[in-house]
Design a protein around this motif. Structure first.
Motif, PDB file in Angstrom:
ATOM      1  N   ASP A  64      61.657 -23.225  71.564  1.00 59.51           N
ATOM      2  CA  ASP A  64      60.434 -23.994  71.323  1.00 59.51           C
ATOM      3  C   ASP A  64      59.232 -23.304  71.948  1.00 59.51           C
ATOM      4  O   ASP A  64      59.337 -22.639  72.973  1.00 59.51           O
TER       5      ASP A  64
ATOM      6  N   ALA B  17      57.809 -30.432  70.771  1.00 60.21           N
ATOM      7  CA  ALA B  17      59.262 -30.213  70.843  1.00 60.21           C
ATOM      8  C   ALA B  17      59.660 -29.693  72.223  1.00 60.21           C
ATOM      9  O   ALA B  17      60.650 -30.149  72.804  1.00 60.21           O
TER      10      ALA B  17
ATOM     11  N   ARG C 212      61.813 -32.023  74.813  1.00 54.61           N
ATOM     12  CA  ARG C 212      63.152 -31.537  75.159  1.00 54.61           C
ATOM     13  C   ARG C 212      63.275 -31.327  76.668  1.00 54.61           C
ATOM     14  O   ARG C 212      64.317 -31.602  77.250  1.00 54.61           O
TER      15      ARG C 212
ATOM     16  N   TYR D 100      71.455 -37.907  71.331  1.00 56.60           N
ATOM     17  CA  TYR D 100      70.283 -37.030  71.239  1.00 56.60           C
ATOM     18  C   TYR D 100      70.637 -35.737  70.515  1.00 56.60           C
ATOM     19  O   TYR D 100      69.891 -35.257  69.662  1.00 56.60           O
TER      20      TYR D 100
ATOM     21  N   GLN E 149      70.763 -35.843  66.632  1.00 62.35           N
ATOM     22  CA  GLN E 149      69.536 -35.996  65.857  1.00 62.35           C
ATOM     23  C   GLN E 149      69.210 -34.693  65.135  1.00 62.35           C
ATOM     24  O   GLN E 149      69.571 -33.607  65.587  1.00 62.35           O
TER      25      GLN E 149
ATOM     26  N   ASP F 201      66.598 -32.870  64.836  1.00 60.36           N
ATOM     27  CA  ASP F 201      65.869 -31.869  65.597  1.00 60.36           C
ATOM     28  C   ASP F 201      66.814 -31.049  66.462  1.00 60.36           C
ATOM     29  O   ASP F 201      66.679 -29.833  66.581  1.00 60.36           O
ATOM     30  N   SER F 202      67.781 -31.723  67.068  1.00 63.42           N
ATOM     31  CA  SER F 202      68.761 -31.006  67.900  1.00 63.42           C
ATOM     32  C   SER F 202      69.744 -30.218  67.047  1.00 63.42           C
ATOM     33  O   SER F 202      70.098 -29.085  67.383  1.00 63.42           O
TER      34      SER F 202
ATOM     35  N   ALA G  25      69.232 -28.811  64.322  1.00 61.85           N
ATOM     36  CA  ALA G  25      68.564 -27.602  63.843  1.00 61.85           C
ATOM     37  C   ALA G  25      68.518 -26.514  64.916  1.00 61.85           C
ATOM     38  O   ALA G  25      68.446 -25.327  64.602  1.00 61.85           O
ATOM     39  N   ARG G  26      68.563 -26.890  66.202  1.00 60.57           N
ATOM     40  CA  ARG G  26      68.424 -25.920  67.282  1.00 60.57           C
ATOM     41  C   ARG G  26      69.747 -25.538  67.941  1.00 60.57           C
ATOM     42  O   ARG G  26      69.793 -24.585  68.708  1.00 60.57           O
TER      43      ARG G  26
END
Length: 151
Positions: A67, A73, A77, A113, A116, A118-119, A121-122
């Motif tokens: 990030d 983000a 995080r 968490y 989700q 967003d997580s 994707a990372r």
């Protein structure tokens, strides 16, 4: 068991090894000699708090690596990364039953968490699969000790 990713067999091996204290200490609390039960319960709580804190560190690393510093983000995080430690530490000062409950909730929340978008994707796919399996076992051991405390 979920199949270990070909790209991260060591992570799967280490993750499985990390379950040994959870399973072994829970078994000792439930089945061991009365002289060792209290020690095993304390050791379980301490180990649980350390591992929950470690999971926060994972997300600190993700924020630093993936990030942009100062972005929403990144900031969110980092805040989430601190939550497990801030839950685990006071859990050690609570009555064992409430400590077990707080730590179990912490493991569930950090996994939610991580689930989700967003997580996802990372985080690598092998990590999310591994964390699902580990969370099931960790929560089950906490739940077993909580149920034992009610008997």
């Amino acid at each position: 068991m979920l199949q270990a990713s070909r790209t991260a067999p060591l992570a799967w091996l280490l993750g499985a090894a990390g379950l040994i204290p959870f399973i072994g200490l829970a078994a000792l609390v439930m089945l061991g000699d009365a002289r060792w039960q209290a020690v095993a319960l304390q050791a379980f709580l301490y180990y649980s708090a350390v591992i929950l804190s470690f999971l926060g560190g994972v997300h600190w690393g993700v924020a630093m690596s993936l990030d942009r510093e100062g972005s929403h983000a990144f900031n969110s995080r980092l805040l989430v990364a601190m939550a497990p430690s801030l839950l685990a530490w006071p859990a050690l000062m609570l009555d064992a039953q409430f400590g077990l409950l707080a730590l179990m909730i912490g493991f569930l929340l950090i996994r939610l968490y991580e689930a989700q978008g967003d997580s996802i994707a990372r985080l690598p796919a092998w990590y999310t699969a591994l964390r699902t399996l580990l969370t099931v076992v960790v929560v089950t051991t906490h739940l077993a000790l909580l149920l034992l405390a009610r008997l």
